[in-house]
Write a protein that holds these residues in place. Structure first.
Motif, PDB file in Angstrom:
ATOM      1  N   VAL A  30       1.112  -0.802  -0.122  1.00  0.00           N
ATOM      2  CA  VAL A  30       0.105  -0.494   0.233  1.00  0.00           C
ATOM      3  C   VAL A  30       1.149   0.843   0.217  1.00  0.00           C
ATOM      4  O   VAL A  30       1.547   1.432   0.923  1.00  0.00           O
ATOM      5  CB  VAL A  30      -0.444  -0.147   1.178  1.00  0.00           C
ATOM      6  CG1 VAL A  30      -1.688   0.906   0.737  1.00  0.00           C
ATOM      7  CG2 VAL A  30      -1.111  -1.270   1.102  1.00  0.00           C
ATOM      8  N   PRO A  31       1.257   2.210  -1.283  1.00  0.00           N
ATOM      9  CA  PRO A  31       1.796   2.998  -0.923  1.00  0.00           C
ATOM     10  C   PRO A  31       0.896   4.094  -0.195  1.00  0.00           C
ATOM     11  O   PRO A  31       0.228   4.333  -0.422  1.00  0.00           O
ATOM     12  CB  PRO A  31       2.671   3.281  -2.909  1.00  0.00           C
ATOM     13  CG  PRO A  31       1.342   2.058  -3.451  1.00  0.00           C
ATOM     14  CD  PRO A  31       0.380   1.201  -2.156  1.00  0.00           C
ATOM     15  N   ASN A  32       2.165   5.019  -0.226  1.00  0.00           N
ATOM     16  CA  ASN A  32       2.302   6.056   1.137  1.00  0.00           C
ATOM     17  C   ASN A  32       2.381   7.287  -0.215  1.00  0.00           C
ATOM     18  O   ASN A  32       3.448   8.104  -0.463  1.00  0.00           O
ATOM     19  CB  ASN A  32       2.580   6.407   2.482  1.00  0.00           C
ATOM     20  CG  ASN A  32       2.175   7.307   3.131  1.00  0.00           C
ATOM     21  OD1 ASN A  32       1.239   7.986   2.776  1.00  0.00           O
ATOM     22  ND2 ASN A  32       2.886   7.780   3.990  1.00  0.00           N
ATOM     23  N   PRO A  33       1.808   8.060  -0.982  1.00  0.00           N
ATOM     24  CA  PRO A  33       1.521   9.679  -1.799  1.00  0.00           C
ATOM     25  C   PRO A  33       2.467  10.172  -1.268  1.00  0.00           C
ATOM     26  O   PRO A  33       2.559  11.295  -1.760  1.00  0.00           O
ATOM     27  CB  PRO A  33       0.583   9.209  -2.304  1.00  0.00           C
ATOM     28  CG  PRO A  33      -0.554   8.481  -1.708  1.00  0.00           C
ATOM     29  CD  PRO A  33       0.127   7.870  -1.527  1.00  0.00           C
ATOM     30  N   ALA A  34       1.822  10.561   0.276  1.00  0.00           N
ATOM     31  CA  ALA A  34       1.944  11.984   1.001  1.00  0.00           C
ATOM     32  C   ALA A  34       3.693  11.595   1.610  1.00  0.00           C
ATOM     33  O   ALA A  34       3.469  12.468   2.752  1.00  0.00           O
ATOM     34  CB  ALA A  34       0.935  12.204   2.106  1.00  0.00           C
ATOM     35  N   GLY A  35       4.113  10.345   1.423  1.00  0.00           N
ATOM     36  CA  GLY A  35       5.239  10.350   2.362  1.00  0.00           C
ATOM     37  C   GLY A  35       5.569  11.183   1.721  1.00  0.00           C
ATOM     38  O   GLY A  35       5.854  12.146   0.970  1.00  0.00           O
ATOM     39  N   LEU A  37       8.952  10.757   0.315  1.00  0.00           N
ATOM     40  CA  LEU A  37       8.989  10.170  -1.025  1.00  0.00           C
ATOM     41  C   LEU A  37       8.157   9.835  -2.096  1.00  0.00           C
ATOM     42  O   LEU A  37       8.492   9.679  -3.196  1.00  0.00           O
ATOM     43  CB  LEU A  37      10.372   9.380  -0.742  1.00  0.00           C
ATOM     44  CG  LEU A  37      11.606   9.707  -1.094  1.00  0.00           C
ATOM     45  CD1 LEU A  37      12.857   8.914   0.095  1.00  0.00           C
ATOM     46  CD2 LEU A  37      12.575  11.467  -1.171  1.00  0.00           C
ATOM     47  N   GLY A  38       7.071  10.362  -1.111  1.00  0.00           N
ATOM     48  CA  GLY A  38       6.081   9.634  -2.761  1.00  0.00           C
ATOM     49  C   GLY A  38       6.021   8.547  -2.287  1.00  0.00           C
ATOM     50  O   GLY A  38       6.342   7.959  -0.701  1.00  0.00           O
ATOM     51  N   GLU A  39       5.175   8.036  -3.931  1.00  0.00           N
ATOM     52  CA  GLU A  39       4.899   6.577  -3.816  1.00  0.00           C
ATOM     53  C   GLU A  39       6.527   5.607  -3.469  1.00  0.00           C
ATOM     54  O   GLU A  39       6.533   4.813  -2.824  1.00  0.00           O
ATOM     55  CB  GLU A  39       3.867   5.508  -4.695  1.00  0.00           C
ATOM     56  CG  GLU A  39       2.625   6.582  -4.067  1.00  0.00           C
ATOM     57  CD  GLU A  39       1.365   5.710  -6.291  1.00  0.00           C
ATOM     58  OE1 GLU A  39       2.063   5.016  -6.527  1.00  0.00           O
ATOM     59  OE2 GLU A  39       0.383   6.464  -6.537  1.00  0.00           O
TER      60      GLU A  39
END
Length: 123
Positions: A30-35, A37-39
């Motif tokens: 489950v990628p985190n786009p708000a992290g 470095l993005g996804e």
């Protein structure tokens, strides 16, 4: 240190390819786009955890299971790689593995990718 960082980036690309192109249907990230470095940062994080688990826990498991590895002519290493991948999934809430078969195949793919990364980085 640079070699380890490059290997983590290569393993992150493998994790990305496995989940993005649905090569291994039971392995989900489950990628985190708000992290920060993005996804792709999520894949870097998972690859970093896998690299650390493989560097610290891997040799201990391989040493303790040496009789089984010898008895099975090395096939038990697939189970060890699956356990290391399962431990990585247990340490992060961003990755899930559906079963032992998925873990064994994923561990095999990541072992081959790690070997290729080692061969490329030794030059």
């Amino acid at each position: 240190m640079i070699r380890f960082a490059l290997k983590v980036v290569l393993l992150a690309a493998v994790f990305y390819a496995l989940t993005r192109f649905d090569v291994l249907p039971g392995l989900d990230v489950v990628p985190n786009p708000a992290g920060p470095l993005g996804e792709f940062g999520t894949y870097l994080w998972i690859a970093l955890i896998f690299g650390i688990v493989n560097a610290i826990v891997g040799p201990v498991l391989r040493l303790l299971s040496l009789p089984f590895v010898l008895l099975t002519l090395g096939l038990f290493l697939l189970i060890i790689n699956a356990a290391l991948l399962g431990l990585t999934a247990a340490l992060t809430d961003r990755m899930t593995i559906d079963g032992i078969g998925t873990a064994v195949i994923g561990g095999l793919i990541l072992a081959v990718a790690g070997w290729v990364a080692d061969q490329l980085l030794d030059r």
